[in-house]
Design an enzyme around this catalytic site. Structure first.
Site, mmCIF file in Angstrom:
data_model
loop_
_atom_site.group_PDB
_atom_site.id
_atom_site.type_symbol
_atom_site.label_atom_id
_atom_site.label_comp_id
_atom_site.label_asym_id
_atom_site.label_seq_id
_atom_site.Cartn_x
_atom_site.Cartn_y
_atom_site.Cartn_z
ATOM 1 N N SER A 139 14.120 15.880 34.064
ATOM 2 C CA SER A 139 13.465 14.604 33.743
ATOM 3 C C SER A 139 13.659 14.238 32.281
ATOM 4 O O SER A 139 12.805 13.586 31.682
ATOM 5 C CB SER A 139 11.974 14.676 34.090
ATOM 6 O OG SER A 139 11.349 15.784 33.461
ATOM 7 N N GLY A 140 14.780 14.663 31.713
ATOM 8 C CA GLY A 140 15.145 14.246 30.375
ATOM 9 C C GLY A 140 14.519 15.038 29.250
ATOM 10 O O GLY A 140 14.510 14.569 28.101
ATOM 11 N N HIS A 167 15.360 19.891 20.874
ATOM 12 C CA HIS A 167 16.513 19.398 20.113
ATOM 13 C C HIS A 167 16.156 19.199 18.650
ATOM 14 O O HIS A 167 14.994 19.281 18.227
ATOM 15 C CB HIS A 167 17.049 18.104 20.724
ATOM 16 C CG HIS A 167 16.103 16.942 20.678
ATOM 17 N ND1 HIS A 167 15.791 16.268 19.521
ATOM 18 C CD2 HIS A 167 15.391 16.322 21.661
ATOM 19 C CE1 HIS A 167 14.961 15.285 19.778
ATOM 20 N NE2 HIS A 167 14.689 15.302 21.077
ATOM 21 N N CYS A 201 10.592 14.773 24.741
ATOM 22 C CA CYS A 201 11.291 15.986 24.328
ATOM 23 C C CYS A 201 10.460 16.755 23.302
ATOM 24 O O CYS A 201 9.456 16.273 22.783
ATOM 25 C CB CYS A 201 12.649 15.644 23.724
ATOM 26 S SG CYS A 201 13.847 15.014 24.918
#
Length: 384
Positions: free
Chosen positions: A303-304, A308, A325
């Site tokens: 789901s993304g 990062h 995220c």
């Protein structure tokens, strides 16, 4: 005098007559039965090979195909030998079986037979992990078939997992072409695991038979786990039990469900440097639209969600402002990127959005009893 001689002769005849009834009857040799029978030209493959001894026990069974020994085992009575797996289609098998009787001669049965070819074949199309890959301790085993399987129990019985450190595990079907193996607890680190699909000859459905066996091996590497607390905005990475990195992070802003980071046990799935990220459900020019290249991105769901890099130091460790995220300081995100293997567990807490078990590799979200319910077999055994 004549009468005395006759009496003596009669006595000797009586004694000899009594002795004659103790003579032994020779025992019959044992009988060996083989199925499929010798000289068969189109034997079935899905029932395997069975050798039986009648009136004795089996002392030796040798079966070969294509110059290789066929594995099998005796039952406790040593009267029945069965092949471990089904038989290959369009193959010739040679059998030599020896049976011992109780004091009588042995029986040796020798012969050969051929199996019928498969009308329609299926085989393994893809596997996860890849052969030879080194993975994290939470790694699932995923097998994809090139044709839909309807006799799932028969196919599942052919799937063998051998780990250097035995662990309990079970398969779960998520469709007609995919089956997933998950261990009850994480793999022990620093070991090799070998997976074999003994598909050759197994009946996968009406007129559908396994074409060939498939084997691959992978290595479970160091034990690296990460915990992320979205309330304290901190991430801790442990390797083989020791803390190796502490990272200030920023998670999803939680203004909408899609911008809320999911809580639960995630696994690292893949990574890219950079990864293009586009806002879901928004067209260019609409509020909230973005199209960015993000460095050192490690994916943890479908789901993304990624861990990062982002030069977002003002928020990291203080506030959750991302689109879902988990972002960290660029140098620390690069370290996490370099140190991550597919299958490393990443556990996130602190949000009201739960990771679904079928979102990416969220398989650890299911309790063990529920995971086992997806098996086509009544129970799951340990890896050997």
């Amino acid at each position: 005098m004549r009468r005395a001689v006759l009496t003596c002769v009669a006595f000797l005849l009586l004694v000899c007559g009594c002795a004659s009834v103790t003579a032994e009857t020779p025992s019959s040799p044992p009988v060996v039965q083989v199925w499929p029978p010798f000289d068969a030209r189109r034997a079935r493959t899905d029932h395997g090979l069975v050798v039986r001894a009648r009136g004795g026990t089996l002392s030796r069974v040798l079966v070969s195909e294509g110059g290789e020994q066929v594995p099998g085992r005796l039952d406790r009575s040593r009267t029945i030998w069965r092949s471990d797996w089904t038989l290959k289609p369009a193959a010739e098998y040679t059998v030599t079986a020896t049976a011992q009787g109780s004091g009588g001669p042995d029986t040796v049965a020798m012969g050969r037979f051929r199996t019928r070819p498969a009308r329609r074949g299926f085989q393994v199309a893809a596997t996860t992990p890849l052969p030879g890959e080194t993975v994290g301790t939470g790694m699932p085993i995923i097998i994809d078939f090139d044709s839909p399987v309807t006799d799932k129990a028969a196919v599942e019985r052919t799937l063998e997992v051998r780990a250097e450190t035995p662990v309990e595990g079970a398969w779960r079907w998520v469709g007609d072409t995919r089956v997933i193996y998950r261990t009850r607890r994480f793999w022990a680190p620093h070991q090799q695991v070998t997976v074999t699909a003994h598909l050759a000859g197994v009946r996968g459905g009406a007129g559908l038979y396994g074409a060939t066996d498939s084997t691959f091996a992978f290595t479970v590497g160091r034990g690296q786990t990460s915990t992320i607390d979205t309330r304290t905005h901190q991430m801790v990475v442990r390797r083989d039990g020791a803390v190796v990195q502490r990272m200030a992070i920023s998670a999803g802003m939680a203004t909408t469900p899609e911008y809320t980071t999911t809580s639960g046990i995630h696994l690292t799935m893949d990574k890219g440097n950079p990864v293009r990220m586009i806002s879901p459900g928004r067209a260019e020019g609409e509020p909230g639209y973005y199209d960015l290249l993000i460095d050192h991105a490690v994916r943890i769901s479908n789901s993304g969600e990624y861990v990062h890099a982002k030069n977002n130091l003002w928020a990291q460790g203080r506030a959750n402002v991302s689109h879902g995220c988990v972002n960290a300081r660029p140098d620390q995100a690069a370290w996490f990127y370099d140190s991550s293997l597919r299958g490393d567990p990443v556990t996130i807490t602190g949000t009201d959005r739960r990771l679904a078990w079928d979102n990416g590799w969220g398989f650890w979200q299911l309790p063990w009893d529920r995971w086992r319910q997806g098996s086509a077999l009544p129970g799951a055994g340990p890896a050997r």
